[in-house]
Enzyme design. Structure first.
Site, PDB file in Angstrom:
ATOM      1  N   LYS A 279      -2.087  -1.528  -3.758  1.00 17.00           N
ATOM      2  CA  LYS A 279      -3.129  -0.521  -3.631  1.00 17.00           C
ATOM      3  C   LYS A 279      -1.985   0.912  -3.899  1.00 17.00           C
ATOM      4  CE  LYS A 279      -6.484   1.686  -0.655  1.00 17.00           C
ATOM      5  NZ  LYS A 279      -7.147   1.878   0.546  1.00 17.00           N
TER       6      LYS A 279
ATOM      7  N   LYS B  27       0.876  -1.473   0.190  1.00 15.83           N
ATOM      8  CA  LYS B  27      -0.054  -0.092  -0.173  1.00 15.83           C
ATOM      9  C   LYS B  27       0.825   1.152   0.004  1.00 15.83           C
ATOM     10  CE  LYS B  27      -3.752   2.238   2.553  1.00 15.83           C
ATOM     11  NZ  LYS B  27      -4.717   2.177   3.614  1.00 15.83           N
TER      12      LYS B  27
END
Length: 333
Positions: free
Chosen positions: A257, A203
């Site tokens: 992400k 992320k």
């Protein structure tokens, strides 16, 4: 006199296999089906209401009863999983984040209600403190620092509350060190060994999250940025190390992400580890596509489907996307 050499027309004509829809379908390399979709939805308090999210046109926060109806719709479209995110008003945000592990918070209430109505729907949750934190951060803030180990202890309590409510998949999105191992150990110790972990392993500290923070009410609360715990967008090797770490600690699946700007990471993760790999088509990516479509600048449905296919082509087993119901309807013809 010898005639000049005349090269024969190429024996290979790639256009032969592009000539008709049937031939194109027969030779298509990548498939996209509703099985590859996870639908993220936003929850709000109340009954029989929804609130539009201005920065995410077409997306609304739903009360739990409407979330149940959304789950019925998704199941009917063949979407196998949904991911739940709560909107928490300023009055419920505290520095101790105690609402995060309340058995009766919005997420846990919605899990029970959806499981009662649509037991076949797999439910994924979010594990991070930002929807409940007065400081807007994924972890506790002490003297201006996001502290790691006390945050992990809180995340374990949050995970156990979600497992007790009936979650199928836990999604730790906080990026604290050691949280996957701690959560997995706690789940095993309390008899929740069947609950899967889809770790937000890679992320990045991205600028694409803005509309999401509007959706969960964190935009005004956030003090500073998240660069001390999310990955620098320049760092691919670090992202691969984080994936390896989370797998070693007990993650069953991993996520990259954001998505579209990080397809290279998706491909490298899948190639390196061969595990179930997902990507999140995040709020900013959704808003750019939908905003351009609503202004007539692009063909919205075609761009949407092309963007989803890109995840599959990069090696992703599935994608979290706000487009999920719309895409599933198109796939159904």
């Amino acid at each position: 006199m010898p005639q000049p050499f005349a090269a024969p027309y190429p024996l290979s004509r790639p256009r032969r296999l592009r000539r008709t829809p049937a031939l194109r379908a027969m030779t298509r390399e990548t498939a996209m089906t509703p099985d590859n979709l996870i639908w993220p939805i936003f929850l709000q308090a109340g009954r029989d209401e929804e609130s539009a999210i201005a920065s995410m046109p077409g997306v609304s926060r739903l009360t739990v009863d409407r979330a149940v109806e959304a789950a019925r719709e998704a199941h009917g479209l063949g979407i196998p999983a949904m991911c739940l995110f709560p909107y928490t008003g300023p009055e419920s945000r505290t520095e101790d984040c105690a609402e995060a592990w309340s058995d009766d918070n919005l997420t846990n209430t919605a899990i029970r209600a959806i499981k009662d109505a649509v037991p076949e729907m797999a439910l994924m949750t979010d594990i991070a403190l930002d929807p409940y934190n007065a400081n807007g951060h994924d972890g506790f803030v002490v003297d201006g620092e996001i502290v790691n180990d006390p945050t992990v202890e809180a995340l374990v309590k949050m995970a156990l509350a979600q497992a007790r409510a009936g979650a199928d998949i836990l999604g730790p999105s906080d990026m604290m060190d050691g949280r996957i191992g701690a959560i997995r150990a706690a789940l095993e110790a309390e008899g929740h060994g069947h609950v899967a972990i889809l770790s937000y392993a890679a992320k990045f500290a991205s600028a694409f999250y803005g509309p999401f923070r509007d959706a969960v009410g964190a935009s005004g609360a956030l003090k500073g940025d998240k660069k001390t715990y999310q990955i620098d967008p320049a760092n691919a090797e670090e992202a691969l190390r984080m994936v390896g770490r989370d797998l070693s600690e007990g993650a069953d699946m991993v996520m990259v992400k954001p998505g579209l700007s990080y397809l290279d990471i998706c491909a490298r993760v899948k190639e390196a580890y061969g595990v179930p790999t997902f990507a999140y088509q995040v709020s900013g990516e959704y808003a750019m596509i939908e905003g351009a479509a609503r202004n007539g600048w692009v063909d919205g449905d075609r761009v949407m489907m092309e963007s989803l296919l890109a995840f599959r082509r990069a090696g992703c087993d599935g994608v979290l996307t706000y487009f999920a119901p719309r895409a599933a309807r198109i796939m159904a013809g």
